[in-house]
Design a protein around this motif. Sequence first.
Motif, PDB file in Angstrom:
ATOM      1  N   VAL A 138       7.499   4.018   8.959  1.00  0.00           N
ATOM      2  CA  VAL A 138       6.058   4.292   8.886  1.00  0.00           C
ATOM      3  C   VAL A 138       5.527   4.045   7.484  1.00  0.00           C
ATOM      4  O   VAL A 138       4.404   3.538   7.322  1.00  0.00           O
ATOM      5  N   MET A 139       6.308   4.353   6.459  1.00  0.00           N
ATOM      6  CA  MET A 139       5.865   4.095   5.088  1.00  0.00           C
ATOM      7  C   MET A 139       5.657   2.599   4.866  1.00  0.00           C
ATOM      8  O   MET A 139       4.698   2.193   4.195  1.00  0.00           O
ATOM      9  N   SER A 140       6.519   1.767   5.432  1.00  0.00           N
ATOM     10  CA  SER A 140       6.378   0.317   5.308  1.00  0.00           C
ATOM     11  C   SER A 140       5.102  -0.157   5.988  1.00  0.00           C
ATOM     12  O   SER A 140       4.350  -0.983   5.429  1.00  0.00           O
ATOM     13  N   LEU A 141       4.847   0.342   7.189  1.00  0.00           N
ATOM     14  CA  LEU A 141       3.626  -0.032   7.908  1.00  0.00           C
ATOM     15  C   LEU A 141       2.389   0.491   7.186  1.00  0.00           C
ATOM     16  O   LEU A 141       1.347  -0.180   7.150  1.00  0.00           O
ATOM     17  N   ASP A 142       2.499   1.677   6.610  1.00  0.00           N
ATOM     18  CA  ASP A 142       1.386   2.261   5.846  1.00  0.00           C
ATOM     19  C   ASP A 142       1.065   1.388   4.639  1.00  0.00           C
ATOM     20  O   ASP A 142      -0.113   1.155   4.306  1.00  0.00           O
ATOM     21  N   PHE A 143       2.099   0.889   3.967  1.00  0.00           N
ATOM     22  CA  PHE A 143       1.906  -0.012   2.834  1.00  0.00           C
ATOM     23  C   PHE A 143       1.124  -1.254   3.275  1.00  0.00           C
ATOM     24  O   PHE A 143       0.142  -1.652   2.617  1.00  0.00           O
ATOM     25  N   CYS A 144       1.549  -1.859   4.373  1.00  0.00           N
ATOM     26  CA  CYS A 144       0.867  -3.061   4.876  1.00  0.00           C
ATOM     27  C   CYS A 144      -0.581  -2.750   5.261  1.00  0.00           C
ATOM     28  O   CYS A 144      -1.492  -3.546   4.988  1.00  0.00           O
ATOM     29  N   MET A 145      -0.793  -1.593   5.868  1.00  0.00           N
ATOM     30  CA  MET A 145      -2.140  -1.197   6.272  1.00  0.00           C
ATOM     31  C   MET A 145      -3.050  -1.053   5.054  1.00  0.00           C
ATOM     32  O   MET A 145      -4.183  -1.546   5.044  1.00  0.00           O
ATOM     33  N   LEU A 146      -2.559  -0.391   4.023  1.00  0.00           N
ATOM     34  CA  LEU A 146      -3.367  -0.197   2.816  1.00  0.00           C
ATOM     35  C   LEU A 146      -3.693  -1.529   2.142  1.00  0.00           C
ATOM     36  O   LEU A 146      -4.805  -1.733   1.650  1.00  0.00           O
ATOM     37  N   VAL A 147      -2.735  -2.427   2.114  1.00  0.00           N
ATOM     38  CA  VAL A 147      -2.963  -3.744   1.520  1.00  0.00           C
ATOM     39  C   VAL A 147      -4.047  -4.501   2.281  1.00  0.00           C
ATOM     40  O   VAL A 147      -4.922  -5.135   1.679  1.00  0.00           O
ATOM     41  N   LEU A 148      -4.014  -4.427   3.601  1.00  0.00           N
ATOM     42  CA  LEU A 148      -4.938  -5.201   4.430  1.00  0.00           C
ATOM     43  C   LEU A 148      -6.320  -4.566   4.566  1.00  0.00           C
ATOM     44  O   LEU A 148      -7.275  -5.236   4.960  1.00  0.00           O
ATOM     45  N   LEU A 149      -6.450  -3.287   4.217  1.00  0.00           N
ATOM     46  CA  LEU A 149      -7.726  -2.595   4.371  1.00  0.00           C
ATOM     47  C   LEU A 149      -8.699  -2.815   3.209  1.00  0.00           C
ATOM     48  O   LEU A 149      -9.875  -2.486   3.328  1.00  0.00           O
ATOM     49  N   PHE A 150      -8.237  -3.369   2.100  1.00  0.00           N
ATOM     50  CA  PHE A 150      -9.092  -3.497   0.920  1.00  0.00           C
ATOM     51  C   PHE A 150     -10.427  -4.192   1.191  1.00  0.00           C
ATOM     52  O   PHE A 150     -11.477  -3.739   0.715  1.00  0.00           O
ATOM     53  N   PRO A 151     -10.452  -5.296   1.946  1.00  0.00           N
ATOM     54  CA  PRO A 151     -11.751  -5.963   2.168  1.00  0.00           C
ATOM     55  C   PRO A 151     -12.794  -5.066   2.822  1.00  0.00           C
ATOM     56  O   PRO A 151     -13.999  -5.278   2.633  1.00  0.00           O
ATOM     57  N   ALA A 152     -12.356  -4.051   3.569  1.00  0.00           N
ATOM     58  CA  ALA A 152     -13.297  -3.161   4.248  1.00  0.00           C
ATOM     59  C   ALA A 152     -14.184  -2.416   3.262  1.00  0.00           C
ATOM     60  O   ALA A 152     -15.331  -2.079   3.577  1.00  0.00           O
ATOM     61  N   ILE A 153     -13.677  -2.180   2.063  1.00  0.00           N
ATOM     62  CA  ILE A 153     -14.464  -1.466   1.059  1.00  0.00           C
ATOM     63  C   ILE A 153     -14.938  -2.399  -0.053  1.00  0.00           C
ATOM     64  O   ILE A 153     -15.954  -2.158  -0.706  1.00  0.00           O
ATOM     65  N   LEU A 154     -14.224  -3.502  -0.264  1.00  0.00           N
ATOM     66  CA  LEU A 154     -14.585  -4.434  -1.328  1.00  0.00           C
ATOM     67  C   LEU A 154     -15.859  -5.207  -1.020  1.00  0.00           C
ATOM     68  O   LEU A 154     -16.579  -5.620  -1.931  1.00  0.00           O
ATOM     69  N   ARG A 155     -16.164  -5.416   0.258  1.00  0.00           N
ATOM     70  CA  ARG A 155     -17.387  -6.165   0.608  1.00  0.00           C
ATOM     71  C   ARG A 155     -18.635  -5.478   0.062  1.00  0.00           C
ATOM     72  O   ARG A 155     -19.527  -6.130  -0.480  1.00  0.00           O
ATOM     73  N   ASP A 156     -18.699  -4.157   0.198  1.00  0.00           N
ATOM     74  CA  ASP A 156     -19.841  -3.424  -0.362  1.00  0.00           C
ATOM     75  C   ASP A 156     -19.783  -3.380  -1.877  1.00  0.00           C
ATOM     76  O   ASP A 156     -20.811  -3.352  -2.552  1.00  0.00           O
ATOM     77  N   ASP A 157     -18.566  -3.374  -2.433  1.00  0.00           N
ATOM     78  CA  ASP A 157     -18.421  -3.354  -3.889  1.00  0.00           C
ATOM     79  C   ASP A 157     -18.990  -4.627  -4.503  1.00  0.00           C
ATOM     80  O   ASP A 157     -19.591  -4.592  -5.590  1.00  0.00           O
ATOM     81  N   LEU A 158     -18.813  -5.753  -3.821  1.00  0.00           N
ATOM     82  CA  LEU A 158     -19.400  -7.007  -4.289  1.00  0.00           C
ATOM     83  C   LEU A 158     -20.918  -6.888  -4.385  1.00  0.00           C
ATOM     84  O   LEU A 158     -21.537  -7.345  -5.363  1.00  0.00           O
ATOM     85  N   LEU A 161      -7.819 -12.318  -0.123  1.00  0.00           N
ATOM     86  CA  LEU A 161      -6.431 -12.684  -0.397  1.00  0.00           C
ATOM     87  C   LEU A 161      -5.609 -11.399  -0.519  1.00  0.00           C
ATOM     88  O   LEU A 161      -5.855 -10.599  -1.429  1.00  0.00           O
ATOM     89  N   PRO A 162      -4.660 -11.173   0.379  1.00  0.00           N
ATOM     90  CA  PRO A 162      -3.897  -9.913   0.364  1.00  0.00           C
ATOM     91  C   PRO A 162      -3.273  -9.631  -0.992  1.00  0.00           C
ATOM     92  O   PRO A 162      -2.589 -10.480  -1.557  1.00  0.00           O
ATOM     93  N   ILE A 163      -3.513  -8.500  -1.507  1.00  0.00           N
ATOM     94  CA  ILE A 163      -3.025  -7.854  -2.722  1.00  0.00           C
ATOM     95  C   ILE A 163      -3.220  -8.670  -4.002  1.00  0.00           C
ATOM     96  O   ILE A 163      -3.764  -8.170  -4.974  1.00  0.00           O
ATOM     97  N   LEU A 164      -2.796  -9.924  -4.067  1.00  0.00           N
ATOM     98  CA  LEU A 164      -2.975 -10.697  -5.295  1.00  0.00           C
ATOM     99  C   LEU A 164      -4.455 -10.923  -5.578  1.00  0.00           C
ATOM    100  O   LEU A 164      -4.888 -10.852  -6.731  1.00  0.00           O
ATOM    101  N   GLY A 165      -5.233 -11.179  -4.527  1.00  0.00           N
ATOM    102  CA  GLY A 165      -6.668 -11.322  -4.705  1.00  0.00           C
ATOM    103  C   GLY A 165      -7.306 -10.020  -5.145  1.00  0.00           C
ATOM    104  O   GLY A 165      -8.178 -10.000  -6.028  1.00  0.00           O
ATOM    105  N   THR A 166      -6.857  -8.919  -4.543  1.00  0.00           N
ATOM    106  CA  THR A 166      -7.394  -7.601  -4.903  1.00  0.00           C
ATOM    107  C   THR A 166      -7.074  -7.257  -6.348  1.00  0.00           C
ATOM    108  O   THR A 166      -7.932  -6.772  -7.094  1.00  0.00           O
ATOM    109  N   LEU A 167      -5.833  -7.512  -6.770  1.00  0.00           N
ATOM    110  CA  LEU A 167      -5.436  -7.223  -8.144  1.00  0.00           C
ATOM    111  C   LEU A 167      -6.225  -8.085  -9.131  1.00  0.00           C
ATOM    112  O   LEU A 167      -6.666  -7.594 -10.180  1.00  0.00           O
ATOM    113  N   THR A 168      -6.410  -9.344  -8.795  1.00  0.00           N
ATOM    114  CA  THR A 168      -7.202 -10.225  -9.654  1.00  0.00           C
ATOM    115  C   THR A 168      -8.641  -9.732  -9.743  1.00  0.00           C
ATOM    116  O   THR A 168      -9.256  -9.736 -10.818  1.00  0.00           O
ATOM    117  N   TYR A 169      -9.180  -9.278  -8.616  1.00  0.00           N
ATOM    118  CA  TYR A 169     -10.550  -8.752  -8.588  1.00  0.00           C
ATOM    119  C   TYR A 169     -10.702  -7.571  -9.547  1.00  0.00           C
ATOM    120  O   TYR A 169     -11.693  -7.480 -10.275  1.00  0.00           O
TER     121      TYR A 169
END
Length: 220
Positions: A157-177, A194-202
């Motif tokens: 579950v921790m592994s799936l949770d990690f993937c979920m958190l990585v993939l959820l970023f655009p849901a909040i980043l769109r308003d941040d833009l 872009l999963p995680i690398l795009g978020t970190l660069t942002y």
Amino acid sequence: MTQKIGFILLWLGFLSYGFIFAPPEDPNTFNLIQKLSAFEIEGINPLIVSLFNLMGVLPLMYAPLLLIDGKGQKLVAFPFVILSFAVGAFALLPYFAFREPQLEFKGEKSWLLKVLDSRVFGIFITGLFLLLFISGLQTGNWNDFVLKWQNSRFIHVMSLDFCMLVLLFPAILRDDLKRRKIAESRFFQTLIWLPILGTLTYFCVRPALPATSKQLSSFS
């Protein structure tokens, strides 16, 4: 409304899978969590150590986004941020389901938000994430990890949770833009998907958040 229903269904599905359909719990899980929390990592697969630590870094990445987004929301973001350090996406999905679009930041940034919203923090969190991620990949035992993923609910579950958190970023980043007045930028629009690398660069290159002069509490 469709988005809200989608997040609710995703949350309920994740809960159901995590507590009903995931592999059975390993009797050594509590001892493993104790050791990881106390940094007693001798003899523990570095991949598991890295994953556990990254599950503390990801909520740190969500914290500035959610605390800024929470300004003016009826739903207070702070409790969800705190809970995410313990249960990850299980805590954030309800917030995503019931929040309202918040396209403008009103008020001056508190000292906490100034720190979390700074480019220095973005560079720090990027370095920390990459250090933990790369060290786990380089020194971890994949065969042992796959075996534990198949037989331990905690690791699974921790592994799936990690993937979920990585993939959820655009849901909040769109308003941040939109709050940062860069929603029309193709560069930033592409970056947040872009999963995680795009978020970190942002986090490292995004412009400062414009704010009005009205002072609001950082946890509202």
